[in-house]
Design an enzyme around this catalytic site. Structure first.
Site, PDB file in Angstrom:
ATOM      1  N   LEU A  25       1.234  -0.916   0.359  1.00  0.00           N
ATOM      2  CA  LEU A  25      -0.348  -0.022  -0.210  1.00  0.00           C
ATOM      3  C   LEU A  25       0.914   1.065   0.045  1.00  0.00           C
ATOM      4  CD1 LEU A  25      -2.605  -0.871   2.771  1.00  0.00           C
ATOM      5  CD2 LEU A  25      -2.748  -0.708   0.635  1.00  0.00           C
ATOM      6  N   ASP A  26       0.727   2.061  -0.466  1.00  0.00           N
ATOM      7  CA  ASP A  26       1.132   2.864  -0.911  1.00  0.00           C
ATOM      8  C   ASP A  26       1.002   4.231   0.858  1.00  0.00           C
ATOM      9  OD1 ASP A  26       1.143   3.128  -3.717  1.00  0.00           O
ATOM     10  OD2 ASP A  26      -0.266   4.968  -3.270  1.00  0.00           O
ATOM     11  N   LYS A  27       2.447   4.873   1.025  1.00  0.00           N
ATOM     12  CA  LYS A  27       3.092   5.236   2.126  1.00  0.00           C
ATOM     13  C   LYS A  27       1.492   5.739   3.519  1.00  0.00           C
ATOM     14  CE  LYS A  27       5.552   9.255   4.434  1.00  0.00           C
ATOM     15  NZ  LYS A  27       5.814  10.421   4.353  1.00  0.00           N
ATOM     16  N   THR A  83      -2.065   5.667   2.427  1.00  0.00           N
ATOM     17  CA  THR A  83      -2.957   4.651   2.001  1.00  0.00           C
ATOM     18  C   THR A  83      -3.637   3.973   3.191  1.00  0.00           C
ATOM     19  OG1 THR A  83      -2.667   4.480  -0.526  1.00  0.00           O
ATOM     20  CG2 THR A  83      -4.172   2.853   0.598  1.00  0.00           C
ATOM     21  N   ARG A  99      -4.695   5.664  -7.648  1.00  0.00           N
ATOM     22  CA  ARG A  99      -4.765   6.848  -7.584  1.00  0.00           C
ATOM     23  C   ARG A  99      -4.741   7.606  -9.358  1.00  0.00           C
ATOM     24  NH1 ARG A  99      -0.088   7.550  -3.809  1.00  0.00           N
ATOM     25  NH2 ARG A  99      -0.380   9.965  -4.940  1.00  0.00           N
TER      26      ARG A  99
END
Length: 324
Positions: free
Chosen positions: A141-143, A145, A240
């Site tokens: 997961l992105d930082k 998210t 995104r």
């Protein structure tokens, strides 16, 4: 203390006669299925997996009754520090753990984030994952998210979870708040690759990797939409990039949202919250997969985080203030 471990691996198996006549790499994949095909093929080429004591090539035919012996060492995947970082663990057994990632936690060490990551926390919580590729992390997961992630605790679990992700049998469903009013749900099938203009950004580009996203409307507001998004593939920044590509970027996205927009004559509280929302409004809400050891279908749900629910409540108040 730096984690640089080696784990001795010694496996022996006799080739059943019904498998005789197949290639060595094919037989090895069936007899030692807790390891990936690529890893087994590398061990064959390096001479770690022998047939009746002889080193063969992956494509060589092996007959029934032959004895396969695998002797090697599994090395740690990197020189990482174990760090005592609190984890919100939703489920854990001997094979996997499922956690609820907070905003701000980087998943894997990289330039600018040498430590303080989820990987460092996992090494402290489960030291043996140093011997699993990427310390058991099979998807990211992105930082900023939030939400559910699964981590493999063993090589066998890692191999089987990666296979499920590749076969697209892991269900990952997110919720997002996007800018703009979506009239109906849909499917986005658009390839994603690195932007040629800005290498830190991903973009929809010809020749990129296939990326498929499904989305549907949960709730509409005056200038925003609460959506549910299901990933079919797992490309970097996929949700995104895709939502921005169709004209509905995520609230708070510092990279892909573009020009800041607010509803006309909106309440100052909502304007402030939209301006100051500290991250992309994206949460990994549901996770469903087959347990890598038992095969049982398992599912988990993570409640929406506080910043997300507060923004939804302000958007509802704004909509109700302008009804009629």
């Amino acid at each position: 203390m730096s984690q640089i471990n080696k784990q001795a691996l010694h496996l022996r198996a006799e080739v059943p006669y019904e498998l005789g006549g197949q290639r060595l790499d094919q037989i090895a994949a069936q007899l030692f299925d807790e390891h990936s095909r690529s890893r087994l093929s590398a061990w064959i080429k390096e001479g770690h997996l022998t047939v009746d004591g002889a080193v063969l090539r992956p494509r060589d035919v092996v007959h029934g009754g032959a004895v396969l012996v695998l002797e090697t060492e599994i090395e740690a995947q990197g020189e990482w520090q174990a760090q005592d970082i609190a984890l919100e663990i939703v489920y854990e057994d001997d094979h996997l753990l499922v956690l609820d990632k907070p905003a701000g936690l980087v998943v894997h060490p990289a330039a600018g984030h040498a430590d303080g990551t989820l990987l460092n926390a996992l090494l402290h919580h489960v030291p043996d994952v140093v011997n699993v590729p990427r310390a058991g992390i099979v998807h990211r997961l992105d930082k900023d998210t939030t939400g559910l992630m699964v981590v493999a605790k063993t090589l066998e679990a890692h191999t089987r979870l990666v296979a499920q992700l590749q076969a697209r049998t892991v269900s990952r469903i997110y919720e997002a708040i996007v800018i703009g009013v979506i009239t109906a749900g849909g499917k986005i099938d658009a390839p994603i690759g690195r932007s040629s203009q800005q290498r830190q950004r991903m973009a929809v580009i010809a020749g990129g990797k296939q990326a498929v996203t499904h989305y549907r409307v949960l709730e509409r507001f005056r200038s925003h939409t609460h959506t549910r998004v299901k990933l079919e593939t797992g490309r970097t920044h996929q949700i995104r990039v895709h939502m921005s590509h169709i004209g509905y970027p995520l609230v708070g996205d510092p990279v892909y949202a573009g020009r800041f927009r607010i509803p006309p004559a909106a309440n100052p509280s909502l304007v402030q919250q939209l301006k100051e929302f500290p991250r992309q409004a994206l949460h990994a809400r549901f996770l469903e997969l087959d347990h890598p050891a038992t095969g049982e279908r398992m599912k988990w749900e993570s409640p929406l985080p506080e910043d997300f629910t507060w923004l939804l409540s302000l958007l509802r108040q704004d909509r109700e203030a302008f009804v009629g």
